[in-house]
Design an enzyme around this catalytic site. Sequence first.
Site, PDB file in Angstrom:
ATOM      1  N   VAL A 123      11.907   7.978  -0.956  1.00  0.00           N
ATOM      2  CA  VAL A 123      11.926   8.767   0.272  1.00  0.00           C
ATOM      3  C   VAL A 123      13.350   9.064   0.724  1.00  0.00           C
ATOM      4  CG1 VAL A 123      11.359   8.694   2.743  1.00  0.00           C
ATOM      5  CG2 VAL A 123       9.647   8.061   1.046  1.00  0.00           C
ATOM      6  N   PHE A 172       5.574  12.482   4.585  1.00  0.00           N
ATOM      7  CA  PHE A 172       4.288  12.740   3.909  1.00  0.00           C
ATOM      8  C   PHE A 172       4.481  13.217   2.471  1.00  0.00           C
ATOM      9  CE2 PHE A 172       3.541  13.106   8.438  1.00  0.00           C
ATOM     10  CZ  PHE A 172       2.394  12.342   8.610  1.00  0.00           C
ATOM     11  N   LEU A 173       5.701  13.150   1.956  1.00  0.00           N
ATOM     12  CA  LEU A 173       5.917  13.660   0.598  1.00  0.00           C
ATOM     13  C   LEU A 173       5.099  12.881  -0.418  1.00  0.00           C
ATOM     14  CD1 LEU A 173       7.852  11.479  -1.050  1.00  0.00           C
ATOM     15  CD2 LEU A 173       9.643  12.538   0.285  1.00  0.00           C
ATOM     16  N   CYS A 233       2.161   3.338  -1.809  1.00  0.00           N
ATOM     17  CA  CYS A 233       1.725   3.692  -0.445  1.00  0.00           C
ATOM     18  C   CYS A 233       0.284   3.337  -0.125  1.00  0.00           C
ATOM     19  CB  CYS A 233       1.984   5.170  -0.196  1.00  0.00           C
ATOM     20  SG  CYS A 233       3.741   5.534  -0.141  1.00  0.00           S
ATOM     21  N   LYS A 247      -0.753  -0.490   0.011  1.00  0.00           N
ATOM     22  CA  LYS A 247      -0.105  -1.274   1.075  1.00  0.00           C
ATOM     23  C   LYS A 247      -0.434  -0.731   2.455  1.00  0.00           C
ATOM     24  CE  LYS A 247       4.537   0.665   1.645  1.00  0.00           C
ATOM     25  NZ  LYS A 247       4.359   1.297   2.942  1.00  0.00           N
TER      26      LYS A 247
HETATM   27  N1  LIG Z   1       7.236   6.470  -2.034  1.00  0.00           N
HETATM   28  C1  LIG Z   1       6.520   7.353  -1.378  1.00  0.00           C
HETATM   29  O1  LIG Z   1       5.846   8.204  -1.958  1.00  0.00           O
HETATM   30  C2  LIG Z   1       6.490   7.342   0.127  1.00  0.00           C
HETATM   31  C3  LIG Z   1       5.954   8.442   0.805  1.00  0.00           C
HETATM   32  C4  LIG Z   1       5.951   8.422   2.197  1.00  0.00           C
HETATM   33  C5  LIG Z   1       6.444   7.324   2.876  1.00  0.00           C
HETATM   34  N2  LIG Z   1       6.927   6.254   2.179  1.00  0.00           N
HETATM   35  C6  LIG Z   1       7.465   5.121   2.940  1.00  0.00           C
HETATM   36  O2  LIG Z   1       8.886   5.239   2.962  1.00  0.00           O
HETATM   37  C7  LIG Z   1       9.491   3.939   2.917  1.00  0.00           C
HETATM   38  C8  LIG Z   1      10.421   3.845   1.729  1.00  0.00           C
HETATM   39  O3  LIG Z   1       9.631   3.966   0.540  1.00  0.00           O
HETATM   40  P1  LIG Z   1      10.305   4.188  -0.896  1.00  0.00           P
HETATM   41  O4  LIG Z   1       9.191   4.385  -1.849  1.00  0.00           O
HETATM   42  O5  LIG Z   1      11.391   5.191  -0.779  1.00  0.00           O
HETATM   43  O6  LIG Z   1      10.965   2.750  -1.118  1.00  0.00           O
HETATM   44  P2  LIG Z   1      11.963   2.292  -2.282  1.00  0.00           P
HETATM   45  O7  LIG Z   1      11.642   0.875  -2.531  1.00  0.00           O
HETATM   46  O8  LIG Z   1      11.940   3.277  -3.389  1.00  0.00           O
HETATM   47  O9  LIG Z   1      13.408   2.395  -1.596  1.00  0.00           O
HETATM   48  C9  LIG Z   1      13.825   1.602  -0.549  1.00  0.00           C
HETATM   49  C10 LIG Z   1      15.341   1.480  -0.625  1.00  0.00           C
HETATM   50  O10 LIG Z   1      15.817   0.860   0.562  1.00  0.00           O
HETATM   51  C11 LIG Z   1      16.921   0.048   0.212  1.00  0.00           C
HETATM   52  N3  LIG Z   1      17.183  -0.909   1.291  1.00  0.00           N
HETATM   53  C12 LIG Z   1      16.494  -2.037   1.628  1.00  0.00           C
HETATM   54  N4  LIG Z   1      17.063  -2.621   2.696  1.00  0.00           N
HETATM   55  C13 LIG Z   1      18.119  -1.843   3.071  1.00  0.00           C
HETATM   56  C14 LIG Z   1      19.090  -1.912   4.104  1.00  0.00           C
HETATM   57  N5  LIG Z   1      19.084  -2.908   4.985  1.00  0.00           N
HETATM   58  N6  LIG Z   1      20.025  -0.944   4.168  1.00  0.00           N
HETATM   59  C15 LIG Z   1      20.046   0.069   3.274  1.00  0.00           C
HETATM   60  N7  LIG Z   1      19.142   0.185   2.273  1.00  0.00           N
HETATM   61  C16 LIG Z   1      18.206  -0.750   2.172  1.00  0.00           C
HETATM   62  C17 LIG Z   1      16.494  -0.567  -1.110  1.00  0.00           C
HETATM   63  O11 LIG Z   1      17.583  -1.082  -1.836  1.00  0.00           O
HETATM   64  C18 LIG Z   1      15.840   0.640  -1.791  1.00  0.00           C
HETATM   65  O12 LIG Z   1      16.772   1.377  -2.552  1.00  0.00           O
HETATM   66  C19 LIG Z   1       8.332   2.959   2.905  1.00  0.00           C
HETATM   67  O13 LIG Z   1       8.042   2.568   4.210  1.00  0.00           O
HETATM   68  C20 LIG Z   1       7.193   3.777   2.347  1.00  0.00           C
HETATM   69  O14 LIG Z   1       5.939   3.301   2.756  1.00  0.00           O
HETATM   70  C21 LIG Z   1       6.978   6.259   0.829  1.00  0.00           C
END
Ligand SMILES: NC(=O)c1ccc[n+]([C@@H]2O[C@H](COP(=O)([O-])OP(=O)(O)OC[C@H]3O[C@@H](n4cnc5c(N)ncnc54)[C@H](O)[C@@H]3O)[C@@H](O)[C@H]2O)c1
Length: 445
Positions: free
Chosen positions: A11, A155-156, A266, A269
């Site tokens: 994201v 919402f991606l 997503c 969880k």
């Molecule tokens: N993956 C999806 O398709 C999607 C879609 C919509 C929403 N989301 C939501 O978005 C959020 C992120 O998901 P994601 O899939 O991108 O996660 P991800 O695990 O791919 O990335 C999270 C990143 O955050 C970093 N991080 C952790 N703690 C940190 C801090 N204190 N400072 C800076 N960076 C830090 C991690 O090192 C990691 O690179 C989640 O809440 C998820 O539910 C995800």
Amino acid sequence: MRVTVFGSGYVGLVTGACFAEAGNHVLCVDIDAGKVARLQQGEIPIHEPGLDEIVRRNHEKGRLQFTTSAEEGIAHGLFQFIAVGTPPEEDGSADLSHVLAVAETIGRHMTDYRVIVDKSTVPVGTADKVRERIEQTLGERGAKIEFDVVSNPEFLKEGAAVADFMKPDRVVVGTDNPRTAELLKTLYDPFTRNRERMIVMDVRSAELTKYAANAMLATKISFMNEIANLAERMGADIEKVRIGIGSDPRIGYSFIYPGAGYGGSCFPKDVKALVHSAGEHDFDAQLLKSVEAVNKRQKLLLFRKINAYFKGDLTGKTIALWGLAFKPNTDDMREAPARELMEALWAAGATVQAYDPVAMAEAKRIYGDRAGLRLVDSAEAALKGADVLALVTEWQEFRSPDFDLIRDALRHKVIFDGRNLYDPAFVKSFGLTYHGIGRGEPLVV
Ligand SMILES: NC(=O)c1ccc[n+]([C@@H]2O[C@H](COP(=O)([O-])OP(=O)(O)OC[C@H]3O[C@@H](n4cnc5c(N)ncnc54)[C@H](O)[C@@H]3O)[C@@H](O)[C@H]2O)c1
């Protein structure tokens, strides 16, 4: 505009890159120094169509930078996006430690007005917690600085993340402050040019909207899987049923594919977290609990079918596996159905010969050189010396395979089609046995 994004995952990186593409100056902050170093060298740590190009282009133009320094990030952007992970705790609740750690850091280093934007998927009430944490930290410094906390859930879809961000169906913004809503409107305007797509609401409703959307989609999948399991027992074909019900515009054709269960970072969880939040509000979310239970059972269905075919003895058997990612066009294997299938096969003494167009490195990272897993570099190589074929991810390149080759390569001439990609009659015409999901001919499972 100047934008800071905490978290450079699926994201955060897409958000940062797309804002930069629109001409903003974006600084992405991540605590993973290895990831930041790779990004600084122009290497993209995830597979996401179209992302490489816009990250590289904007990085070269100096509009997209990466750092591990939170302090630098907080100094940089008027907007401070929080896009860090919110993984599930043991009890299913969302782990907010990363989100609150960012909030605390912002409170520690902020010197000027900031708009803090929760983009991570977080339970209702989290924006209040973020605000409290920042206020508390500012208080410890004896600082009085104005700030706003906004909910802006994302919402991606992985696999189409850049396209979704560039042309969103909607941009949900939760805030009670019209001035902040205007600031976000200006930031998002380039992505909503042909019509207004920003939906402004109160913070709690915005937070719940994200969970409701994912829970609804997960419900559609579990519903279809439930009906598929009935179809199988009743001698009906779920694919015909799917087409029959989808023609009703109130139901529609989207997202009603039966299969090997939903995975990814997503749906599993978020459904769990919503069930947990419901419990905290003294509500028993029966439907959501069932959605999860149906999915859990579904993820083991292919294993049960394969196990039944071999009459409960999988020792020494080799299963060709097509698809490791939780869905096509991504290398994400979080909660992927392929993982549960492989793990069940290993526990039963089988070997897996697996191929995925992009998730091989991810599989290697997760499982290493584990006994019982051979990662091979083509769909054909996976078939070599295998007993049967199991298809788990509906990648485009698996859609029209050479069935003669499959038949000749497999010891037992059987395809377990976990995504109903193939026409059973067509497959059978090659002398292969076909087992799909909910398409009659039940194996005793
Ligand atoms: N993956 C999806 O398709 C999607 C879609 C919509 C929403 N989301 C939501 O978005 C959020 C992120 O998901 P994601 O899939 O991108 O996660 P991800 O695990 O791919 O990335 C999270 C990143 O955050 C970093 N991080 C952790 N703690 C940190 C801090 N204190 N400072 C800076 N960076 C830090 C991690 O090192 C990691 O690179 C989640 O809440 C998820 O539910 C995800």
